[in-house]
Design a protein around this motif. Structure first.
Motif, PDB file in Angstrom:
ATOM      1  N   UNK B 105       0.783  -1.240   0.000  1.00 11.34           N
ATOM      2  CA  UNK B 105       0.000   0.000   0.000  1.00 11.34           C
ATOM      3  C   UNK B 105       0.818   1.294   0.000  1.00 11.34           C
ATOM      4  N   UNK B 106       2.132   1.187   0.012  1.00 10.62           N
ATOM      5  CA  UNK B 106       2.927   2.411  -0.009  1.00 10.62           C
ATOM      6  C   UNK B 106       3.872   2.385  -1.192  1.00 10.62           C
ATOM      7  N   UNK B 107       4.286   3.551  -1.614  1.00 13.17           N
ATOM      8  CA  UNK B 107       5.336   3.663  -2.635  1.00 13.17           C
ATOM      9  C   UNK B 107       6.497   4.390  -1.996  1.00 13.17           C
ATOM     10  N   UNK B 108       7.653   3.779  -1.971  1.00 15.43           N
ATOM     11  CA  UNK B 108       8.799   4.443  -1.342  1.00 15.43           C
ATOM     12  C   UNK B 108      10.074   3.865  -1.946  1.00 15.43           C
ATOM     13  N   UNK B 109      11.182   4.611  -1.850  1.00 14.44           N
ATOM     14  CA  UNK B 109      12.432   4.113  -2.423  1.00 14.44           C
ATOM     15  C   UNK B 109      12.838   2.788  -1.765  1.00 14.44           C
ATOM     16  N   UNK B 111      11.542  -0.098  -2.168  1.00 10.04           N
ATOM     17  CA  UNK B 111      10.422  -0.955  -1.804  1.00 10.04           C
ATOM     18  C   UNK B 111      10.672  -2.394  -2.268  1.00 10.04           C
TER      19      UNK B 111
END
Lengths: 293, 282
Positions: B105-109, B111
């Protein structure tokens, strides 16, 4: 596959991942890399200093006749357990797949050994086959067989194979039954109309269609025999008599415990890791194929 | 049935009955042995019918322990096994559900890096890295503690993969709706994701409880004190190979007690068990 809609947050995702990553790094990556590093090092007898020796630990390992003996034992053990448990499970699953009365009851009665710990399974079979007081052992002796798994290596091997097979049947049964139930009944009926008898139908239609399940179980069973049977071997034979039941995993354990040969033990661990990675890779390639299929 | 059979389904019933008996016989015999006295078993005189010493043997096993080896009573061992199994099962569920939530559910460097770091652990069973792991746990001072028993077994990719797979099937509209309602990450998790995941959590719990209860090699290395032993380890120490001193009636009572909790879980929660087994293997 990705989610189109996501939650915004900069720090939160890292916090959520932190526990899993921390434990993974401390208890998986750190020890695995230690094993890899140690396998290239030679430690002196007191563990005070160590020097880099490259692949010498591996070379020494491959010169040990005991190592190849353990490879052979593992091979015989895993082949016997895999073939036995797969064939018995397939037979039982094929029977339970027929529309007979009480099929769910049979299913329940066949799957519960999955929950029995390998070491406990070993103890149960040891009790039956204990030469002086075991019920089955007494029967074998009264037939004139000099049954003694405590002294005879082949008997010990048979005992661990039986215990390991007994425990694994339930797992294989469950997956075979699911595989059989997924085969369209219309195919089998069509063959029946063409005049194929049940046995012929099984080998020409059912068995080939079941091959993805069989192949998957083959890999899972090999992994099971390699690693999960440690408890059975330790409880039943302790690797004996005279190392007749010492598998590769058992050898890592006993070499590291008794001898202080850390480098050699680490080299063995690394080889095992390579085997697991290879098996897992095979399994995943297969899973991808199944998805397309 | 495709065709009519002359003898109905006699053959399948016979084969299945033989199969069921072979599967059940070792356990039946263990139960029978746990109701006889030591002499009957040691003489090889035991008949395959229950004897009169049921209460006495189980009382001694659970509350007193074996006499020859001054071991802990099995009651203590069962408590240790229970704590370890619950710790592993609940710990795995907790850390893997939140990590899967982050990955899905998240987008982050990094991942996918994080995902792969977790994923690769599928390939490193505890058996191949025992001594280095043991050394780390010893250095952390966790020998003979519940933390030492559970923590190295808590991390595994299985749970994360299972939850990730399940989260992918939750419709995006639910998140949209929840955003419109002004819910944040925590409320969406608590009010939407968690209630939907109950079955998956239960299935994973059943599998991991059995996995934890049945651990052998790790507790063998990590427990040195008798009062920290688990039941699966304890039984091995009761059986002195080649020795007439083995109190088989107590060892078999212990075997029955060691099998009881996981087998009951499988039989009572069969549906969840099958679901868990099939899905964790995908």
């Amino acid at each position: 596959m990705e989610k189109r809609s996501v939650i915004s947050g900069r720090l939160l995702p890292y916090l959520l991942l932190l526990p899993q990553l921390a434990i993974t790094l401390v208890f998986f990556y750190w020890p695995a890399s230690q094993a890899l590093w140690q396998s290239f090092m030679l430690e002196d007898a007191f563990g005070l200093s160590s020097e880099f020796v490259g692949l010498e630990n591996y070379a020494a390992l491959f010169q040990q006749p005991e190592y190849f003996r353990a490879v052979g034992t593992t091979f015989i053990f895993s082949t016997a357990v895999t073939v036995l448990s797969l064939s018995v499970a397939l037979l039982l699953a094929a029977m339970a797949d027929r529309q007979i009365r009480g099929a769910p009851v049979y299913k329940t009665l066949l799957i519960w050994p999955y929950a029995v710990a390998p070491a406990i399974a070993g103890v149960l079979w040891l009790f039956m086959f204990q030469p002086s007081l075991g019920l089955v052992a007494r029967g074998l002796r009264s037939l004139g067989l000099d049954w003694n798994p405590l002294l005879n290596g082949n008997h010990a091997m048979m005992l661990v194979v039986l215990s390991a097979t007994w425990k694994q049947i339930s797992y294989n049964f469950l997956f075979f039954l699911a595989g059989l139930q997924a085969i369209p009944k219309s195919l089998i009926e069509a063959a029946a109309i063409d005049g194929a008898r049940p046995t012929r139908r099984f080998w020409t239609i059912v068995f080939p269609l079941l091959s993805p399940t069989t192949f998957f179980l083959l890999v899972v069973n090999i992994v099971y025999v390699f690693f999960d049977t440690f408890g059975i071997i330790d409880a039943v034979t302790g690797g004996g008599p005279a190392k007749a039941t010492e598998t590769l995993v058992y050898k890592v354990y006993s070499d590291g415990r008794l001898g202080g040969d850390l480098g050699g033990s680490a080299a063995q661990s690394v080889i095992l890791m390579i085997i697991v990675i290879a098996l897992t890779a095979v399994q995943f390639r297969f899973v991808e194929r199944k998805v397309q299929y | 049935m495709v065709e009519k059979r002359r003898f109905g389904n006699l053959v399948p019933h016979l084969i299945l009955l033989v199969g069921v008996s072979i599967v059940a016989f070792p356990v039946y015999l263990a139960f029978v042995a746990s109701t006889h006295d030591a002499a009957t078993i040691a003489n090889g005189q035991m008949q395959p019918v229950p004897g009169p010493h049921f209460l006495e043997n189980y009382y001694r096993t659970i509350f007193v322990g074996t006499s020859s080896s001054t071991r802990e009573p099995v009651g203590t061992m069962m408590l240790n096994s229970f704590v370890m199994a619950m710790g592993i099962a609940l710990g795995k569920i907790l850390i893997s559900i939140i990590s899967a939530y982050a990955v899905v559910y998240f987008r982050f460097p990094f991942r996918m890096t994080a995902f792969w770091i977790i994923f690769v652990t599928l390939m490193l069973p505890v058996e191949v890295r025992i001594y280095p792991t043991y050394k780390i746990v010893a250095d952390l001072g966790l020998i003979d503690t519940y933390a030492g028993l559970t923590m190295p077994l808590v991390a595994s990719a299985t749970g994360t993969l299972l939850f990730r797979q399940f989260f992918m099937t939750i419709p995006d509209e639910l998140l949209e709706a929840s955003k419109i309602d002004g819910a944040g990450a925590f409320r969406f998790f608590k009010d939407t994701v968690l209630p939907l995941s109950i079955t998956t959590i239960a299935a994973l719990f059943v599998i991991q409880f059995i996995y934890g209860w049945n651990q052998y090699l790790w507790p063998l290395l990590i427990t040195t004190k008798d009062n920290m032993q688990t039941i699966v380890i304890g039984i091995k120490k009761m059986i002195v190979t080649q020795d007439a001193l083995t109190e088989w009636q107590l060892a078999m009572a212990t075997a029955v007690l060691a099998m009881l909790p996981p087998v009951v879980v499988v039989v009572l929660m069969q549906r969840l068990f099958v679901k868990g087994l099939v899905e964790t293997e995908k």
